[in-house]
Design an enzyme around this catalytic site. Structure first.
Site, PDB file in Angstrom:
ATOM      1  CE1 TYR A  52     -49.036  12.254  39.910  1.00 51.06           C
ATOM      2  CE2 TYR A  52     -51.303  12.805  41.060  1.00 51.06           C
ATOM      3  CZ  TYR A  52     -50.186  12.639  40.331  1.00 51.06           C
ATOM      4  OH  TYR A  52     -50.205  14.438  38.780  1.00 51.06           O
ATOM      5  CG  PHE A  60     -43.884  16.194  46.064  1.00 46.48           C
ATOM      6  CD1 PHE A  60     -45.303  15.834  45.557  1.00 46.48           C
ATOM      7  CD2 PHE A  60     -42.668  16.255  45.813  1.00 46.48           C
ATOM      8  CE1 PHE A  60     -44.056  14.939  44.321  1.00 46.48           C
ATOM      9  CE2 PHE A  60     -42.409  16.012  44.853  1.00 46.48           C
ATOM     10  CZ  PHE A  60     -43.708  14.432  44.400  1.00 46.48           C
ATOM     11  NE  ARG A  88     -41.605  12.076  31.491  1.00 45.94           N
ATOM     12  CZ  ARG A  88     -42.580  12.365  32.232  1.00 45.94           C
ATOM     13  NH1 ARG A  88     -43.965  11.328  33.318  1.00 45.94           N
ATOM     14  NH2 ARG A  88     -41.822  12.955  33.551  1.00 45.94           N
ATOM     15  CB  THR A  94     -41.362  17.951  36.721  1.00 44.96           C
ATOM     16  OG1 THR A  94     -40.954  16.345  35.730  1.00 44.96           O
ATOM     17  CG2 THR A  94     -42.119  18.037  37.693  1.00 44.96           C
ATOM     18  NE  ARG A 105     -45.772  19.043  33.664  1.00 41.34           N
ATOM     19  CZ  ARG A 105     -45.481  17.780  33.676  1.00 41.34           C
ATOM     20  NH1 ARG A 105     -44.537  17.797  33.878  1.00 41.34           N
ATOM     21  NH2 ARG A 105     -46.244  17.170  34.489  1.00 41.34           N
ATOM     22  CG  ASN A 115     -46.861  19.798  36.542  1.00 47.27           C
ATOM     23  OD1 ASN A 115     -48.223  19.839  36.935  1.00 47.27           O
ATOM     24  ND2 ASN A 115     -46.008  19.180  36.789  1.00 47.27           N
ATOM     25  CG  HIS A 118     -50.066  11.873  35.102  1.00 47.57           C
ATOM     26  ND1 HIS A 118     -48.652  12.453  35.590  1.00 47.57           N
ATOM     27  CD2 HIS A 118     -50.702  11.421  34.030  1.00 47.57           C
ATOM     28  CE1 HIS A 118     -48.868  10.914  35.785  1.00 47.57           C
ATOM     29  NE2 HIS A 118     -49.439  10.437  35.009  1.00 47.57           N
ATOM     30  CD  GLU A 129     -49.615   7.020  35.059  1.00 47.29           C
ATOM     31  OE1 GLU A 129     -48.961   7.626  35.362  1.00 47.29           O
ATOM     32  OE2 GLU A 129     -49.567   7.144  33.852  1.00 47.29           O
TER      33      GLU A 129
END
Ligand code: IDP
Ligand code: MG
Length: 141
Positions: A52, A60, A88, A94, A105, A115, A118, A129
């Site tokens: 991240y 956050f 997505r 999000t 979500r 949530n 990812h 990633e």
């Protein structure tokens, strides 16, 4: 043969702990995506911070790293014609309050942080990633 693309998908600790793994895997399959690789993992702090890193300056960040190291996650490589937007779309926005009905979500998430899942946000980031979780050998088909 159509061009296939890949995305990284994570089932986050909140969802794993609440035994939602099967429902989230089902959502990926229902979205027409194919599982190329899948494993359960417990991230350490350095791994979560690196994953991240783009959010390092966000308020956050520390909380997100603590959350992502709090329990087991499931990492998957999903494949499809347009894997990044397909996954997505299946996840939803999000913040679960903004997520469309029927999305993962909206159905399951407890908060904007907790949530459930990812997904990569571009093909270029997907490649980076995926490399955080899987070796080239694990991705051979
Ligand atoms: P995304 O997961 O939908 O791509 P990002 O903006 O990339 O969303 O944020 C990464 C993760 O950081 C989110 O999935 C969520 O867990 C957490 N997050 C994002 N925004 C906030 C926030 O405002 N408060 C707390 N956690 C957040
Ligand atoms: Mg993101």
């Amino acid at each position: 043969m159509p061009n296939l693309t890949r995305t990284l998908a994570l089932i986050k600790p909140d969802a794993f702990e609440r035994r939602l793994t099967g429902k989230i895997v089902d959502a990926a399959l229902d979205a027409g995506l194919t599982i190329v690789a899948m494993k359960s993992v417990n991230l350490n702090r350095a791994q979560a911070e690196a994953f991240y890193a783009v959010h390092r300056e966000r308020p956050f960040f520390d909380s997100l790293v603590a959350f992502m190291t709090s329990g087991t996650i499931v990492a998957m490589v999903l494949e499809g014609g347009t894997a990044v937007p397909a996954w997505r779309d299946a996840m939803g926005a999000t913040d679960p309050a903004d997520a469309a009905p029927g999305t993962i979500r909206r159905r399951f998430a407890e908060s904007i942080e907790r949530n459930c899942c990812h997904g990569s946000d571009s093909d270029a980031n997907a490649a980076i990633e995926i490399g955080c979780f899987f070796s080239g050998e694990e991705l051979l088909r």
